[in-house]
Write a protein that holds these residues in place. Structure first.
Motif, PDB file in Angstrom:
ATOM      1  N   GLY A 149      45.420  32.828  39.213  1.00  0.00           N
ATOM      2  CA  GLY A 149      43.992  33.157  39.266  1.00  0.00           C
ATOM      3  C   GLY A 149      43.238  31.913  39.464  1.00  0.00           C
ATOM      4  N   VAL A 150      43.567  30.918  38.979  1.00  0.00           N
ATOM      5  CA  VAL A 150      42.573  29.738  39.183  1.00  0.00           C
ATOM      6  C   VAL A 150      43.087  29.137  40.595  1.00  0.00           C
ATOM      7  N   LEU A 151      44.077  29.262  41.020  1.00  0.00           N
ATOM      8  CA  LEU A 151      44.227  28.618  42.480  1.00  0.00           C
ATOM      9  C   LEU A 151      43.615  29.624  43.638  1.00  0.00           C
ATOM     10  N   ILE A 152      43.926  31.016  42.980  1.00  0.00           N
ATOM     11  CA  ILE A 152      43.014  31.851  44.060  1.00  0.00           C
ATOM     12  C   ILE A 152      41.472  31.560  44.133  1.00  0.00           C
ATOM     13  N   ALA A 153      40.868  31.400  42.929  1.00  0.00           N
ATOM     14  CA  ALA A 153      39.316  31.048  42.977  1.00  0.00           C
ATOM     15  C   ALA A 153      39.113  29.636  43.718  1.00  0.00           C
ATOM     16  N   ALA A 154      40.053  28.916  43.362  1.00  0.00           N
ATOM     17  CA  ALA A 154      39.787  27.522  44.396  1.00  0.00           C
ATOM     18  C   ALA A 154      39.744  27.788  45.646  1.00  0.00           C
ATOM     19  N   ALA A 155      40.907  28.469  46.027  1.00  0.00           N
ATOM     20  CA  ALA A 155      40.908  28.772  47.532  1.00  0.00           C
ATOM     21  C   ALA A 155      39.760  29.473  48.160  1.00  0.00           C
ATOM     22  N   PHE A 156      39.338  30.303  47.586  1.00  0.00           N
ATOM     23  CA  PHE A 156      38.198  31.211  48.148  1.00  0.00           C
ATOM     24  C   PHE A 156      36.759  30.406  47.723  1.00  0.00           C
ATOM     25  N   SER A 157      36.873  29.574  46.846  1.00  0.00           N
ATOM     26  CA  SER A 157      35.585  28.730  46.881  1.00  0.00           C
ATOM     27  C   SER A 157      35.325  27.815  48.045  1.00  0.00           C
ATOM     28  N   GLN A 158      36.451  27.409  48.539  1.00  0.00           N
ATOM     29  CA  GLN A 158      36.556  26.512  49.734  1.00  0.00           C
ATOM     30  C   GLN A 158      36.447  27.358  50.968  1.00  0.00           C
ATOM     31  N   SER A 159      36.758  28.586  51.213  1.00  0.00           N
ATOM     32  CA  SER A 159      36.557  29.348  52.514  1.00  0.00           C
ATOM     33  C   SER A 159      37.310  30.771  52.193  1.00  0.00           C
ATOM     34  N   ILE A 160      36.887  31.938  52.710  1.00  0.00           N
ATOM     35  CA  ILE A 160      37.420  33.143  52.588  1.00  0.00           C
ATOM     36  C   ILE A 160      38.800  33.281  53.295  1.00  0.00           C
ATOM     37  N   GLY A 209      41.508  34.527  34.779  1.00  0.00           N
ATOM     38  CA  GLY A 209      41.797  32.987  35.322  1.00  0.00           C
ATOM     39  C   GLY A 209      40.867  32.457  36.647  1.00  0.00           C
ATOM     40  N   ALA A 210      40.844  33.619  37.455  1.00  0.00           N
ATOM     41  CA  ALA A 210      40.194  33.586  38.761  1.00  0.00           C
ATOM     42  C   ALA A 210      38.506  33.615  38.432  1.00  0.00           C
ATOM     43  N   VAL A 211      38.118  34.427  37.558  1.00  0.00           N
ATOM     44  CA  VAL A 211      36.602  34.581  37.422  1.00  0.00           C
ATOM     45  C   VAL A 211      36.369  33.456  36.477  1.00  0.00           C
ATOM     46  N   ALA A 216      33.611  28.098  36.570  1.00  0.00           N
ATOM     47  CA  ALA A 216      33.638  26.579  36.130  1.00  0.00           C
ATOM     48  C   ALA A 216      33.719  25.661  37.251  1.00  0.00           C
ATOM     49  N   LEU A 217      34.304  26.016  38.462  1.00  0.00           N
ATOM     50  CA  LEU A 217      34.155  25.334  39.519  1.00  0.00           C
ATOM     51  C   LEU A 217      32.996  25.144  40.456  1.00  0.00           C
ATOM     52  N   SER A 218      32.131  26.145  40.029  1.00  0.00           N
ATOM     53  CA  SER A 218      30.689  26.042  40.663  1.00  0.00           C
ATOM     54  C   SER A 218      29.944  24.975  40.063  1.00  0.00           C
ATOM     55  N   LEU A 219      30.366  24.607  38.789  1.00  0.00           N
ATOM     56  CA  LEU A 219      29.755  23.473  38.243  1.00  0.00           C
ATOM     57  C   LEU A 219      30.178  22.273  38.626  1.00  0.00           C
ATOM     58  N   VAL A 220      31.551  22.280  38.981  1.00  0.00           N
ATOM     59  CA  VAL A 220      32.242  20.864  39.493  1.00  0.00           C
ATOM     60  C   VAL A 220      32.487  21.059  40.877  1.00  0.00           C
TER      61      VAL A 220
END
Length: 283
Positions: A149-160, A209-211, A216-220
């Motif tokens: 979930g963390v990896l999915i969130a990191a990837a989507f945070s970069q681009s759809i 994990g994703a949410v 968390a990633l939006s802060l860093v």
């Protein structure tokens, strides 16, 4: 849709698809097709890591040397993590007498989560340990899904498009893993429906994990490209260290040709998905 909506959708649907597909294989006891799934998973993981995630990370970081150094560090880290799992079980199971890859294959999957293989052996050898084996399987699977979930969130945070490619690769390798988990739960004494329900519950850790990672990633946000390198390392390590060795157990020409074609199909599907989604995103 917003980035958060994409993350929630990909995590929820991806987890449900992998668990339900695993249950269908388990209920049908059609385990002959598991090697085909594993071959496709190898291609999907390597394609997503080397053609999608890593190039994006290099572009964002701006340094090939730094990005590939993080990739190497990630691969070494996953190697050590897997060693720790082996050390944790070797005081109870003779690691030389029971090859983890063979045990995993007998359980119906070549995804060498060595703790799963050891637990499968426990379940056959000690009837009273069935509930303990099932509990540890569910806890380990939940943690694994949380990291996905963390990896999915990191990837989507970069681009759809990158998020969709990453989620697709994760689902591809989750299915054979979930088949193994499902079989261990059945061997522990659970009914088919109960095993499916518990597997679905543990798959929701992907969503958690994703949410959690999204906020968390939006802060860093500056950490996202570096996390993508670790994501690529995870995909490469699972494909090369866990999945490919199992494929070598079928050395006949026909099986080899089938494996090469399915690996190529896995890579090709990632390329097609990436181009399709990327083109759609730019319209």
């Amino acid at each position: 849709m917003s980035v958060l909506a994409w993350i929630v959708l990909a995590s929820f649907v991806g987890g449900a698809i992998s668990v339900c597909a695993a249950a269908l294989f388990g209920m049908a006891v059609n385990l002959q097709r598991i090697p085909m799934l594993i071959s496709y998973s190898v291609g999907a993981l390597l394609g997503a890591a080397l053609l999608g995630v890593l190039p994006q990370a290099i572009e964002e970081i701006g340094s090939v040397e730094l990005a590939t150094s993080l990739l190497l560090a990630g691969i070494l880290g996953f190697f050590l993590l897997e060693k720790l799992v082996l050390w944790r079980h070797c005081h109870e199971v003779s690691c030389e007498a029971h090859d983890p890859a063979e045990l995993a294959q007998h359980a119906g999957h070549d995804h060498a989560h060595h703790d799963h293989a050891a637990l499968t052996h426990h379940d056959h050898g000690h009837g009273g340990d069935g509930a303990r084996a099932a509990s540890l399987i569910l806890i380990g699977d939940a943690f694994h899904n949380f990291v996905d979930g963390v990896l999915i969130a990191a990837a989507f945070s970069q681009s759809i498009p990158l998020g969709i490619v990453t989620a697709t690769a994760i689902v591809a390798h989750e299915i054979p893993q979930e088949v193994g988990d499902y079989l261990v739960l059945l061997h522990s004494g659970m009914s088919r429906m109960r095993a499916l329900a518990f597997n679905l519950l543990s798959s929701m850790a992907t969503l958690v994990g994703a949410v959690g990672a999204y906020f968390a990633l939006s802060l860093v946000s500056g950490a996202v490209p570096y996390l993508l390198c670790i994501a690529a390392a995870s995909m490469i390590y699972v494909a090369v260290a866990d999945l490919i060795p199992g494929l070598h157990k079928r050395a006949e020409i026909g099986a080899t040709i089938q494996q090469v074609l399915l690996i190529s199909l896995g890579v090709g599907s990632i390329v097609l998905i990436h181009h399709f989604v990327d083109g759609f995103a730019h319209h």
